[in-house]
Design an enzyme around this catalytic site. Structure first.
Site, PDB file in Angstrom:
ATOM      1  N   THR D  60       0.837  -1.210   0.000  1.00  0.00           N
ATOM      2  CA  THR D  60       0.000   0.000   0.000  1.00  0.00           C
ATOM      3  C   THR D  60       0.872   1.260   0.000  1.00  0.00           C
ATOM      4  O   THR D  60       0.530   2.262  -0.634  1.00  0.00           O
ATOM      5  CB  THR D  60      -0.932  -0.013   1.225  1.00  0.00           C
ATOM      6  OG1 THR D  60      -1.756  -1.168   1.142  1.00  0.00           O
ATOM      7  CG2 THR D  60      -1.806   1.223   1.267  1.00  0.00           C
ATOM      8  N   HIS D  63       1.798   1.869  -3.437  1.00  0.00           N
ATOM      9  CA  HIS D  63       0.703   2.500  -4.193  1.00  0.00           C
ATOM     10  C   HIS D  63       0.646   4.006  -3.909  1.00  0.00           C
ATOM     11  O   HIS D  63       0.481   4.814  -4.822  1.00  0.00           O
ATOM     12  CB  HIS D  63      -0.652   1.875  -3.803  1.00  0.00           C
ATOM     13  CG  HIS D  63      -0.834   0.481  -4.313  1.00  0.00           C
ATOM     14  ND1 HIS D  63      -0.841   0.174  -5.651  1.00  0.00           N
ATOM     15  CD2 HIS D  63      -1.003  -0.704  -3.664  1.00  0.00           C
ATOM     16  CE1 HIS D  63      -1.024  -1.134  -5.808  1.00  0.00           C
ATOM     17  NE2 HIS D  63      -1.116  -1.695  -4.612  1.00  0.00           N
TER      18      HIS D  63
END
Lengths: 367, 367, 367, 367
Positions: D60, D63
């Site tokens: 994450t 990202h």
């Protein structure tokens, strides 16, 4: 009510801080209870203050009134009694944002620590640090009561106010029934006090195929009939085990919801179970008693659940759905509604076994 | 063996029909057992005939040998004893197609009716018409035994033959452990007889975080250590409850696998549970005994499971996976392997508490 | 009927062996079906022969009649159709002792192997060797049908005969509903064909708080109303997700019973679930379709159950209890009862969407 | 640190209020992240302030660094990144009594509302108002971080500090594995990123009989071997379904822990399941994809679980037991430990697929 910096309160209400209220108080380490003037409480951080609308009287209140051994070990007078009630939010403590002034809420009575292993693993109902409203901290037999906001459960208007008052003990019945399979099952409720009566209604609303109820009191068995038990069994006159076998086509019961704490009821309940059935055990026995474990538990692969309190808050969600949808109607169990002022009379009714559930109306709420 | 029209048998084997075999037979309604010549059985419809390769001796065999009250009420002599065994299929009865001559199989001992409500609802282990091999019908302490094909569980070659012989009691341990959560749990096994010892290994292989074991016999506690219990508790010398609290960082046990039937072990097991824990109860108490239900069951929301037999056949599948993968090794529990001829000596070892599991080698299988 | 040595038959009945009977037969690899004279079957070992009293017509029969792709790959003509029926036992094959001549029984349609890993672990409904009555072996659209005794479920007299005829598809609805929580839940049934209609009744009888039903056919939605759905949603006119949110006080559904196989219904069903809800999926999609897994499944912690057949035989026990207690009444779904002779007319009704469940009356049973 | 009236802090520590600290901050709506000086946070009511000891880097974070579409819709710069970390309590906000200054704690990253229906029914991990540390509020890639006390999980000293840093993603693996049966099961993990690698260890420690792992990266498959997968399957070279059938003696898998989000992995995972098996689905697909629902889900009675976050806090209790008992060792998955200052280098390693789990050491913690 004068709001503090942190708390918010209902506009137009008198400043509660500056006045007192009436309450039913366990005032001394002796039998009885007093109606007294006490200070109106305040909503602390994370709490809401409720104006009490209705409150239910429980067998536990009778124990405390009678000052039995359990009470002597647990209660620290003075304490305001009452752990079953519905109220209207009149003040919000610091940090409370999900509830609004004016909302009607029922209350979970267990104030839990949120930090013990029970609380941390979905078993807050068996929190090892539980404090109970009306037992360990001031409760709802009063004009006002302060409770943790998390304990408040929003009560929709289509639930009758007397029913909203007794969701705490109703939750005991829901918790017991939902501890094992219900849908399509043949269940028995042993013991038709108020929670047993609730359990009849709950089991039927929750989809039991048939619900049988046992007791020895004609008064209670009559209430069981009003709750639409498929059969009532007067165990002073007939064999529970035989009747259950007959009523189930000799298959035996899928489950027993034990509400009496009576040793014979427990033994007969287990004997009447089919293999692989369950007995969910809420009634508190007066003292230890024995079982023939081999015949009643092991050889039949039975399961026994100890049940206390309500799952926080799965039980409340289930109960809410059953009540708000109209599936469950427990009004036949509420045999008396009377002023809170007449608390001693309510106690007398319970002692005489001449009541189902008694609901009290606080001072000023009679209208 | 002369095959009948319906049955198929191994080529090259002697005609079993025309000869007798040796068997350990409960011959009379009195203590003891006899080694006798009896007819070799035949595989009826839906059955297989096994050449017995190894068989385990169980506490139940000791009860039958001793001719105790339970035996007197249950056993109808003469009957060939033995309900734990592994064998090779030598004959298939009519209709048996899923098993082949020459396959090695372990056996479920419960012959069930397939038609009672228990059998019909996934609880065949508590079938109300159960007949048990070696108890109600001729068992496996013999050269040959006939069993329903459905009771045979194919045993892969990587499972040692002595282990394959005792999958029936091992299944009791698996059933008990798998009756509640295991993975990541802190569990205790109370009672370190053979099934308790198995349960230590099962719980560890099945993912318990920690497994504690209690007994009063130094011999058994030593076997518990060999089964890699994380701690052993000699309850003649130290407090079970205190030790378990300490070993779990005061959290309490997630579960107890009760293998002793001892009232103190049960009470202490419940007392040592964390709130919401489970006690799975397999050990048969000698007589009824009492509990403080309030403190030990209700207030802590505990669950008690009565356990008997093995789930048919989920338990066998689980056990098969644990053994065939090498996760579970129960060989330390098998303290004695001896000729079936010396059955009385095996009984003496059990009576003296000087054995874990004893495995018997039938006549002609010694090589 | 001339009994064989092994089988027993009803006294006074004609010798079935010597005559033929009428049956609805899929006779050729082409659309249609024929009414033919075929030999009366015999009860083999472990089987019972039934005189068919009533039989239900299923969408699968329509598929076979139409000779669609699935049928072409599965059906081996000639085969007698019909997998939903009730009959009276007229002959028992060898080894059948738990059922009596003259008893009325409904039938499970899955004939399973009892030996695969599914069968051995409580999942016989997904047996990898399943053969289905009326699909793979001769079924019940006939005067007589032979079935394994284990597939017969004794049907008490207080269950109406048309209802007893359709317990097989009713069991699909029970299996779907009972795959997750029902009691106190807000559920939706997507797709109101016969099994969807049954599911409405089942969910309500089994204790759902509220049951909503969706379809696009006014005819079917009207039947849903007759089954007492708490709300019906015409998804050609309104948003399923919006309506469900509104009907649940914005909480979302606790579960969806998916009976349509329609991609939009599945996606909308998942979208309408509350976090942690379940969609139990019985309707067969015509072809693969996609989901936004992140939004519809993962981020909300949803569970999807694939459902086929009925749990053997837990589902039957649950269904039996719901019906025999009077809790469940599915008669509003049975829109047509007609002679089996008029099978083609029944097919026409199904094709036109102008029927709920159609029940057929075999030759000679009209009275 | 200067304690406020309400909060308590560690004696002898510098006054955090008066200084700044270093942090990895998503500073702008564009790719990248900056190391910045930001104010040290304070423990508000119900919070604790932690000195960060170690922190893990997650996909994450990559990202967010890359500023992908999801990040653009979710992240409001500036925000301090980091949702996996362990720290030492240096300040307690008002009302915090169950944790002490100086204790080491790992942290749940989901800050939940405690009032939505999910939170109220045991599903706080799917709270509809979740805010995530390091995503929606300032996280742990910094010298200090403030977190709700309820999110802190006491970390015993025998858990290595790098392991304590990554309990958040380890909890994802535990949650996925514990969503269905593990003990005695044959499981596969599809996708060997860090959570997949954790899941291998978790499934084995939690009692799976066998754990197979699949991926296409030789680097990751090698790490899977180090985590003691019973077999690794390079799906670029061999058939997942065939291999799983072979590895399970043709029985099929009991469960799949899906960690890749890859459509082929999901389809193959379902195809490799035995009837009645489960696929627990944590890997996030990049876009919607289709399934052959009939063959992969319905006909085999499979269950699919959407998994997100960690059960609060059952998952933490299970994980704690597995780690503190020594059953679970995830150190082979931690391939890099580096200064937090070198965050960009950690991101490069992840992008190149040349790392398992990367752990960062904050400024001043290197010693």
């Amino acid at each position: 009510m004068t709001p503090t910096t942190a708390a918010t309160s209902a506009p137009g209400r008198p400043a509660t801080r500056t006045r007192t209220m009436k309450a039913v108080v366990k005032a001394a380490a002796a039998p009885g209870a007093e109606i007294r003037d006490v200070p109106v409480p305040t909503a602390g951080p994370g709490e809401v203050l409720l104006r009490v609308l209705r409150a239910g009287v429980c067998g536990t209140d009778l124990h405390i009134w009678s000052w039995d051994r359990w009470s002597q070990g647990r209660i620290q007078p003075p304490v305001t009694l009452g752990h079953e009630f519905v109220g209207e939010i009149v003040e919000r403590g610091a940090g409370v944002t999900n509830l609004a002034i004016g909302e009607r809420v029922s209350c979970e009575s267990h104030i839990v620590c949120h930090t013990c292993i029970g609380c941390r693993t979905g078993n807050a109902h068996v929190c090892e640090n539980t404090r109970i409203l009306g037992v360990d901290v001031n409760g709802g037999f009063a004009e006002y009561v302060a409770v943790p906001a998390v304990n408040a459960w929003r009560s929709p208007g289509n639930i009758p106010i007397e029913v909203a008052a007794v969701m705490e003990p109703l939750g005991n019945a829901v918790h017991t029934a939902f501890a094992g399979p219900i849908s399509g099952c043949n269940l028995a409720v042993t013991g038709c006090g108020p929670i047993g009566l609730f359990a009849i209604g709950v089991a039927k609303a929750a989809g039991a195929a048939r619900v049988f109820a046992s007791d020895i009191s004609p008064y209670r068995l009559d209430l069981a009939r009003k709750m639409k038990a498929d059969a009532v069994i007067d165990v002073s006159k007939e064999s529970f085990v035989e009747r259950c076998r007959e009523l189930t086509g000799r298959a035996g019961l899928d489950g027993v919801l034990e509400m009496s704490g009576n040793p014979t009821a427990v033994r007969d309940g287990l004997a009447a179970l089919r293999s692989g059935g369950r007995l969910s055990f809420l009634g508190l026995p007066k003292e230890p008693f024995d079982l023939d474990w081999n015949q009643l538990v092991i050889f039949k692969g039975a399961t026994i659940h100890g049940i206390i309190g309500r799952r926080m808050y799965e039980t409340w969600y289930q109960m809410h759905n059953l009540l708000s949808s109209g599936r469950l109607d427990i009004r036949p169990t509420i045999t008396h509604v009377m002023p809170m002022e007449r608390f001693d009379e309510a106690i007398d009714l319970l002692r005489a076994g001449k009541a189902g559930k008694v609901v009290l109306v606080p001072w000023g709420e009679e209208g």
